[in-house]
Design an enzyme around this catalytic site. Structure first.
Site, PDB file in Angstrom:
ATOM      1  N   ASP A  28       3.915 -93.855  27.138  1.00 41.56           N
ATOM      2  CA  ASP A  28       4.370 -93.251  28.391  1.00 41.56           C
ATOM      3  C   ASP A  28       4.617 -94.314  29.455  1.00 41.56           C
ATOM      4  OD1 ASP A  28       5.045 -91.235  30.144  1.00 41.56           O
ATOM      5  OD2 ASP A  28       2.980 -90.828  30.742  1.00 41.56           O
ATOM      6  N   LEU A  33       0.565-100.280   5.825  1.00 46.15           N
ATOM      7  CA  LEU A  33       0.491 -99.507   7.066  1.00 46.15           C
ATOM      8  C   LEU A  33       1.513 -98.397   6.989  1.00 46.15           C
ATOM      9  CD1 LEU A  33      -0.387 -99.122  10.115  1.00 46.15           C
ATOM     10  CD2 LEU A  33       1.585-100.558  10.686  1.00 46.15           C
ATOM     11  N   HIS A  55      13.314 -98.186  28.234  1.00 46.58           N
ATOM     12  CA  HIS A  55      13.201 -97.855  26.813  1.00 46.58           C
ATOM     13  C   HIS A  55      13.406 -99.096  25.939  1.00 46.58           C
ATOM     14  CE1 HIS A  55      12.826 -93.712  27.863  1.00 46.58           C
ATOM     15  NE2 HIS A  55      14.072 -93.587  28.285  1.00 46.58           N
TER      16      HIS A  55
END
Length: 324
Positions: free
Chosen positions: A101, A212, A118
Site C-alpha cells: 500500500d 519459493l 507503481h
C-alpha cells in the site's frame, strides 16, 4: 513503526490442505456480487514518461545509498547475503503475505503521476521476492490489485495491467533460474486477454519450481473467495456428491483460491503506509496470522523494514487459542 505486540509456535500448523496443481483462479464471466464491471480491452504497452523515468532513476540512486549505509557493502547481492544475525533460521515464517500500500501517495508526495509510484513499487516487490527466496520463506503472497480497485481511473488501471505484463515477462527467466513458482489468484475474467494468457503460460512454465512460491492476488476479493467456495460446496451437496456432515474447515480450505499451496495460511501479514486494516484480503486465511503494520509507503519498503517485521514475528508466541 507500528506492530501488534501479541505474543503468539511459528509452525503453520492449521489444517493441512491437499494442494492442487494450480490455484482455482476464477475465469467465469459470472457477475460479481458487489458490483458489475466490464472487462477492459487488450492494452497497448505504455511507456513511462520522461519525468517518471527521471524520478525513478533518482529513487533507485537513493535506495542504493541507503543500502550501502545500513547493510552490506555495495555490490553484494541478496544471494550473497546470509540471513541477518538478528533472525533465527528455525523461526522464519513459512508464508508471508503483504498488502503493498502507498504507491499513489508516494507519487503524490513527489508531485508525480500515480504510474511513477507503481513503477517504484515494482522494484520493492522484486527485492522482497529475492530476500524471501534466499532466506528460506516458502510462500510469499502479495496483494497487487483488489477487485475493488477496478473503480479507479481508467488510465491508472490500464497502466497497472501493462505493468503486470511487463513484470511477468521481465522476471520469468529469473523465476526459472531461482526456482520460483508463480501463481495468480483472483477473478481473471476481468483482465486483458493478453495478460490472461501470459499468466497461464507463466504458471505452467514455473509449476515444477519449489524454492519459493510467489502468489499474486490480482482482481482478488476475500469476500468473494469465500462465496465461491460456499457455492462450489453447495453445488456438490445438491448433486449428492457430498453430505452436509462432510463440510469442514479442511473442505472449505480446498475450495479457496489458495488451494494451490502447501501452506495456505499466512504466518505473517505485513501492511505498509500506516494503514491498519486487511482491506478484503485473504479473510478466511488470516484467522491466526500475525500482523505487522509499517509506516513506510510501499516504494520505500526494503530490506531493513522486512527484517524489522521478521524480528517482531520471531519474538511472538503463537498459541492458536491455547494457554501456554
Amino acid at each position: 513503526m507500528l506492530s501488534l505486540p501479541l505474543p503468539i509456535p511459528t509452525k503453520n500448523t492449521l489444517i493441512p490442505g491437499k494442494p492442487k496443481h494450480s490455484c482455482s483462479r476464477r475465469t467465469r464471466t459470472q457477475t460479481h456480487p458487489f458490483f458489475p464491471l466490464h472487462s477492459p480491452k487488450p492494452l497497448k504497452p505504455l511507456e513511462p514518461t520522461t519525468v517518471v523515468k527521471v524520478a525513478l532513476r533518482e529513487h533507485v540512486q537513493e535506495e542504493e545509498e541507503e543500502r550501502r549505509d545500513r547493510s552490506a557493502p555495495a555490490g553484494v547481492s541478496a544471494e550473497g547475503e546470509p540471513l541477518p544475525a538478528e533472525l533465527q533460521d528455525d523461526l522464519m515464517p513459512k508464508h508471508v503475505a503483504v498488502i503493498m500500500d502507498g504507491n499513489g501517495r508516494w507519487a503524490s508526495q513527489k508531485s508525480l503521476p500515480a504510474s511513477a509510484g507503481h513503477e517504484a513499487g515494482s522494484r520493492s516487490l522484486r527485492e522482497l521476492v529475492e530476500l524471501s527466496c534466499h532466506w528460506g520463506i516458502r510462500v510469499l503472497t502479495v496483494f497487487a490489485f483488489s477487485y475493488d480497485n477496478w473503480i479507479r481511473p481508467k488510465v491508472e488501471v490500464d497502466f497497472l495491467m501493462t505493468l503486470f505484463e511487463r513484470e511477468i515477462k521481465s522476471q520469468l527467466d529469473n523465476f526459472l533460474r531461482e526456482g520460483i513458482r508463480i501463481s495468480v489468484i483472483g477473478d481473471s475474467s476481468k483482465l486483458p486477454k493478453s495478460l490472461q494468457k501470459l499468466i497461464s503460460d507463466a504458471e505452467e512454465t514455473t509449476k515444477a519450481n519449489s524454492r519459493l512460491q510467489l502468489i499474486v492476488a490480482v482482481s482478488y476479493s476475500g469476500k468473494y473467495d469465500i462465496i465461491q467456495a460456499c457455492r462450489s460446496i453447495a453445488s456438490k451437496v445438491k448433486d449428492g456428491a457430498l453430505e452436509l456432515e462432510d463440510i469442514s474447515e479442511s473442505l472449505i480450505e480446498q475450495e479457496l483460491e489458495t488451494n494451490c499451496t502447501e501452506f495456505p495460511y499466512p504466518d505473517l501479514l505485513i501492511r505498509t503506509s500506516g494503514e491498519q486494516r486487511v482491506s478484503n484480503f485473504l479473510l478466511w486465511q488470516l484467522a491466526y496470522t500475525e500482523f505487522f503494520f509499517v509506516r513506510e509507503l510501499w516504494p520505500d519498503f526494503g530490506k531493513a523494514e522486512f527484517v524489522e517485521a521478521l524480528i517482531s514475528y520471531q519474538q511472538r508466541q503463537r498459541r492458536y487459542g491455547a494457554r501456554l
